[in-house]
Design a protein around this motif. Structure first.
Motif, PDB file in Angstrom:
ATOM      1  N   LEU A 119      12.146  22.326 -13.858  1.00  0.00           N
ATOM      2  CA  LEU A 119      12.439  23.608 -13.525  1.00  0.00           C
ATOM      3  C   LEU A 119      12.731  24.314 -14.818  1.00  0.00           C
ATOM      4  N   ALA A 120      12.204  25.040 -15.405  1.00  0.00           N
ATOM      5  CA  ALA A 120      12.664  25.808 -17.031  1.00  0.00           C
ATOM      6  C   ALA A 120      13.175  27.259 -16.920  1.00  0.00           C
ATOM      7  N   PHE A 121      14.246  27.994 -16.763  1.00  0.00           N
ATOM      8  CA  PHE A 121      14.380  28.953 -16.704  1.00  0.00           C
ATOM      9  C   PHE A 121      15.971  29.038 -17.105  1.00  0.00           C
ATOM     10  N   ALA A 122      16.185  30.361 -17.617  1.00  0.00           N
ATOM     11  CA  ALA A 122      17.133  31.386 -18.752  1.00  0.00           C
ATOM     12  C   ALA A 122      17.712  31.712 -17.624  1.00  0.00           C
TER      13      ALA A 122
ATOM     14  N   ASN B 115      17.467  24.497 -17.429  1.00  0.00           N
ATOM     15  CA  ASN B 115      16.756  22.766 -16.611  1.00  0.00           C
ATOM     16  C   ASN B 115      16.976  22.953 -14.851  1.00  0.00           C
ATOM     17  N   LEU B 116      16.799  22.712 -14.148  1.00  0.00           N
ATOM     18  CA  LEU B 116      16.503  22.502 -12.378  1.00  0.00           C
ATOM     19  C   LEU B 116      16.019  21.807 -12.549  1.00  0.00           C
TER      20      LEU B 116
ATOM     21  N   HIS C 168      23.015  24.492 -23.329  1.00  0.00           N
ATOM     22  CA  HIS C 168      21.950  24.388 -22.322  1.00  0.00           C
ATOM     23  C   HIS C 168      22.123  23.678 -21.051  1.00  0.00           C
ATOM     24  N   VAL C 169      21.763  24.279 -19.972  1.00  0.00           N
ATOM     25  CA  VAL C 169      22.492  23.469 -18.958  1.00  0.00           C
ATOM     26  C   VAL C 169      21.504  22.845 -18.089  1.00  0.00           C
ATOM     27  N   ASP C 170      21.896  21.649 -17.779  1.00  0.00           N
ATOM     28  CA  ASP C 170      20.728  21.061 -16.745  1.00  0.00           C
ATOM     29  C   ASP C 170      21.460  21.417 -15.283  1.00  0.00           C
ATOM     30  N   PHE C 171      21.129  22.071 -14.303  1.00  0.00           N
ATOM     31  CA  PHE C 171      20.862  21.899 -13.103  1.00  0.00           C
ATOM     32  C   PHE C 171      20.540  20.581 -12.056  1.00  0.00           C
TER      33      PHE C 171
ATOM     34  N   ILE D   1      24.459  21.877  -8.632  1.00  0.00           N
ATOM     35  CA  ILE D   1      25.480  21.840  -9.068  1.00  0.00           C
ATOM     36  C   ILE D   1      24.954  21.511 -10.839  1.00  0.00           C
ATOM     37  N   ILE D   2      25.895  21.533 -11.019  1.00  0.00           N
ATOM     38  CA  ILE D   2      25.908  21.614 -12.905  1.00  0.00           C
ATOM     39  C   ILE D   2      25.876  20.303 -13.119  1.00  0.00           C
ATOM     40  N   LYS D   3      24.258  19.455 -13.429  1.00  0.00           N
ATOM     41  CA  LYS D   3      24.768  18.086 -14.147  1.00  0.00           C
ATOM     42  C   LYS D   3      25.677  18.008 -15.184  1.00  0.00           C
ATOM     43  N   GLU D   4      24.437  18.604 -16.785  1.00  0.00           N
ATOM     44  CA  GLU D   4      25.310  18.544 -17.803  1.00  0.00           C
ATOM     45  C   GLU D   4      25.236  19.492 -18.650  1.00  0.00           C
ATOM     46  N   ILE D   5      26.290  20.055 -19.665  1.00  0.00           N
ATOM     47  CA  ILE D   5      26.753  20.780 -20.468  1.00  0.00           C
ATOM     48  C   ILE D   5      26.246  20.410 -21.515  1.00  0.00           C
ATOM     49  N   GLN D   6      25.258  21.506 -22.697  1.00  0.00           N
ATOM     50  CA  GLN D   6      25.239  20.791 -23.877  1.00  0.00           C
ATOM     51  C   GLN D   6      25.867  22.300 -25.148  1.00  0.00           C
ATOM     52  N   PHE D   7      27.247  21.475 -25.756  1.00  0.00           N
ATOM     53  CA  PHE D   7      27.961  22.801 -26.528  1.00  0.00           C
ATOM     54  C   PHE D   7      27.555  22.626 -27.933  1.00  0.00           C
ATOM     55  N   HIS D   8      28.044  22.939 -28.566  1.00  0.00           N
ATOM     56  CA  HIS D   8      27.615  23.412 -29.929  1.00  0.00           C
ATOM     57  C   HIS D   8      28.579  23.064 -30.373  1.00  0.00           C
ATOM     58  N   PRO D   9      28.164  21.675 -31.371  1.00  0.00           N
ATOM     59  CA  PRO D   9      29.508  20.873 -31.984  1.00  0.00           C
ATOM     60  C   PRO D   9      30.624  21.421 -33.018  1.00  0.00           C
ATOM     61  N   VAL D  10      30.523  22.145 -33.060  1.00  0.00           N
ATOM     62  CA  VAL D  10      31.494  23.431 -34.137  1.00  0.00           C
ATOM     63  C   VAL D  10      32.500  24.717 -33.027  1.00  0.00           C
TER      64      VAL D  10
END
Length: 200
Positions: A46-49, A31-32, A94-97, A79-88
């Protein structure tokens, strides 16, 4: 700040099922966010991949980047605002810009770079780095890729706190009481101090 170019494609499907399918295809949902707001007053995304093969260059690195985003021909600076990582697995989920402009201030964590050999280390002490980044606020074009901190005069048992630092053109956002680094006493240093005391 260092810059990197990434390109992505807009996505219409934003549910969990669609995101899971994207990841299987090697794409990371993103997301941006920027100045644009919806009817409820909340920031509109703005949703993108982006292909993982591209995105990994901006994520798995100690560097902090300004990202030149190309989303189907639309240019954005972010800039990168937040990154979601798999807990394992630590895989990127997912990445928020956050969209930025040359005029507007941003707050971002910049890597710390210790310069010089501390006096306490020369006497056998051990350098301890407490934080790897310091948050600063400024227009992004004024923000350096690293913050140099001179530790030459740092003695055993002493520390450098954020409040004692200043960088031209930057406002420090990390709390003043936070310790950046310190020189710890070691057995070798204790032995050297005891030997020096015995010689007196």
């Amino acid at each position: 700040m260092l810059e990197i170019n990434l390109s992505g494609k807009k996505r219409a499907d934003i549910g969990k099922k669609a995101s899971k399918m994207m990841r299987k295809e090697g794409l990371i949902p993103c997301n941006l966010y920027g100045e644009k707001k919806g009817e409820n007053g909340l920031p509109e995304a703005l949703a993108f991949a982006i292909p993982f093969s591209e995105l990994r260059k901006a994520v798995y690195t100690p560097n902090i980047y300004v990202i030149n985003l190309d989303i189907e021909g639309e240019a954005h600076i972010a800039i990168i605002k937040e990154i979601q990582f798999h807990p394992v697995t630590d895989a990127i989920l997912h990445v928020d810009f956050f969209e930025i402009t040359p005029e507007k201030n941003i707050t971002v964590g910049i890597p710390v770079n210790l310069v010089g050999l501390a006096a306490g280390v020369r006497l056998g002490g051990r350098m301890s780095l407490s934080i790897r980044q310091i948050k600063v606020t400024a227009p992004y074009k004024q923000i350096p890729e690293k913050l140099d901190i001179d530790v030459t005069n740092l003695e055993i048992g002493k520390s450098i706190k954020v409040g004692s630092l200043s960088f031209e053109g930057l406002e420090i956002a990390t709390p003043a009481e936070v310790v950046v680094c310190s020189v710890k006493m070691t057995r070798a240093a204790q032995a050297a101090a005891a030997a020096a005391e015995a010689e007196k």
